[in-house]
Design a protein around this motif. Structure first.
Motif, PDB file in Angstrom:
ATOM      1  N   GLY A 121      -5.086   0.750  -7.168  1.00 39.08           N
ATOM      2  CA  GLY A 121      -6.565   1.788  -7.487  1.00 39.08           C
ATOM      3  C   GLY A 121      -7.153   1.966  -6.266  1.00 39.08           C
ATOM      4  N   ILE A 122      -5.728   1.820  -4.587  1.00 39.06           N
ATOM      5  CA  ILE A 122      -6.704   2.697  -3.836  1.00 39.06           C
ATOM      6  C   ILE A 122      -4.996   4.225  -3.335  1.00 39.06           C
ATOM      7  N   PRO A 123      -5.688   5.160  -2.844  1.00 43.11           N
ATOM      8  CA  PRO A 123      -5.014   6.296  -2.975  1.00 43.11           C
ATOM      9  C   PRO A 123      -4.100   6.276  -1.288  1.00 43.11           C
ATOM     10  N   TYR A 124      -2.895   6.090  -1.327  1.00 46.92           N
ATOM     11  CA  TYR A 124      -2.332   6.051  -0.232  1.00 46.92           C
ATOM     12  C   TYR A 124      -1.920   7.670   0.678  1.00 46.92           C
ATOM     13  N   PRO A 125      -1.992   7.888   1.678  1.00 43.65           N
ATOM     14  CA  PRO A 125      -1.675   9.761   2.510  1.00 43.65           C
ATOM     15  C   PRO A 125      -0.015   9.094   2.136  1.00 43.65           C
ATOM     16  N   ALA A 126       0.660  10.210   1.758  1.00 42.42           N
ATOM     17  CA  ALA A 126       2.083  10.264   0.987  1.00 42.42           C
ATOM     18  C   ALA A 126       3.174  11.192   2.055  1.00 42.42           C
ATOM     19  N   ILE A 154      12.303  10.705  -1.039  1.00 41.11           N
ATOM     20  CA  ILE A 154      12.034   9.830  -0.324  1.00 41.11           C
ATOM     21  C   ILE A 154      10.716   9.858   0.332  1.00 41.11           C
ATOM     22  N   LEU A 155       9.670   9.156   0.035  1.00 47.26           N
ATOM     23  CA  LEU A 155       8.728   8.930   0.436  1.00 47.26           C
ATOM     24  C   LEU A 155       8.165   7.710   1.140  1.00 47.26           C
ATOM     25  N   TRP A 156       7.046   8.036   2.040  1.00 48.86           N
ATOM     26  CA  TRP A 156       6.190   7.229   3.088  1.00 48.86           C
ATOM     27  C   TRP A 156       5.192   7.110   3.365  1.00 48.86           C
ATOM     28  N   LEU A 157       4.674   5.869   3.028  1.00 46.67           N
ATOM     29  CA  LEU A 157       3.508   5.414   2.898  1.00 46.67           C
ATOM     30  C   LEU A 157       2.667   5.011   3.960  1.00 46.67           C
ATOM     31  N   ARG A 158       1.270   4.891   3.910  1.00 45.07           N
ATOM     32  CA  ARG A 158       1.257   4.490   5.241  1.00 45.07           C
ATOM     33  C   ARG A 158      -0.433   3.187   5.142  1.00 45.07           C
ATOM     34  N   SER A 159      -0.705   2.404   4.755  1.00 48.27           N
ATOM     35  CA  SER A 159      -1.738   1.156   4.533  1.00 48.27           C
ATOM     36  C   SER A 159      -3.481   2.050   5.777  1.00 48.27           C
TER      37      SER A 159
END
Length: 89
Positions: free
Chosen positions: A64-69, A79-84
């Motif tokens: 439920g937490i939206p992360y910038p991608a 290819i997708l990168w996420l940063r917490s």
């Protein structure tokens, strides 16, 4: 370990969404996988993408937490990168 799990969820999300590559990737666009996780792309230009990924798969603390991608789209891959926000650089 948490980063690996998030990466695997994203990989599953993108590889099982064949429409992403078959139709191109318009912006804005919204994608939802069979576990309920969501990817919202608001910018796609010259192969670069920007958006938000929200994990809804059960059993993960990051539910439920939206992360910038951000990422890249090519002819045969996405290819997708996420940063917490809590990630250590």
């Amino acid at each position: 370990m948490k980063k690996l799990l998030v990466f695997l969820l994203i990989a599953q999300f993108l590889f099982l969404s064949g429409e992403v590559l078959a139709q191109g990737l318009p912006a804005p666009s919204y994608w939802k996988n069979e576990r309920g996780s969501e990817l919202f792309i608001w910018s796609a230009s010259s192969g670069a993408i920007q958006g938000t990924f929200t994990n809804h798969a059960q059993g993960f603390a990051c539910q439920g937490i939206p992360y910038p991608a951000s990422g890249a789209v090519g002819q045969t891959a996405c290819i997708l990168w996420l940063r917490s926000p809590n990630a250590i650089p």
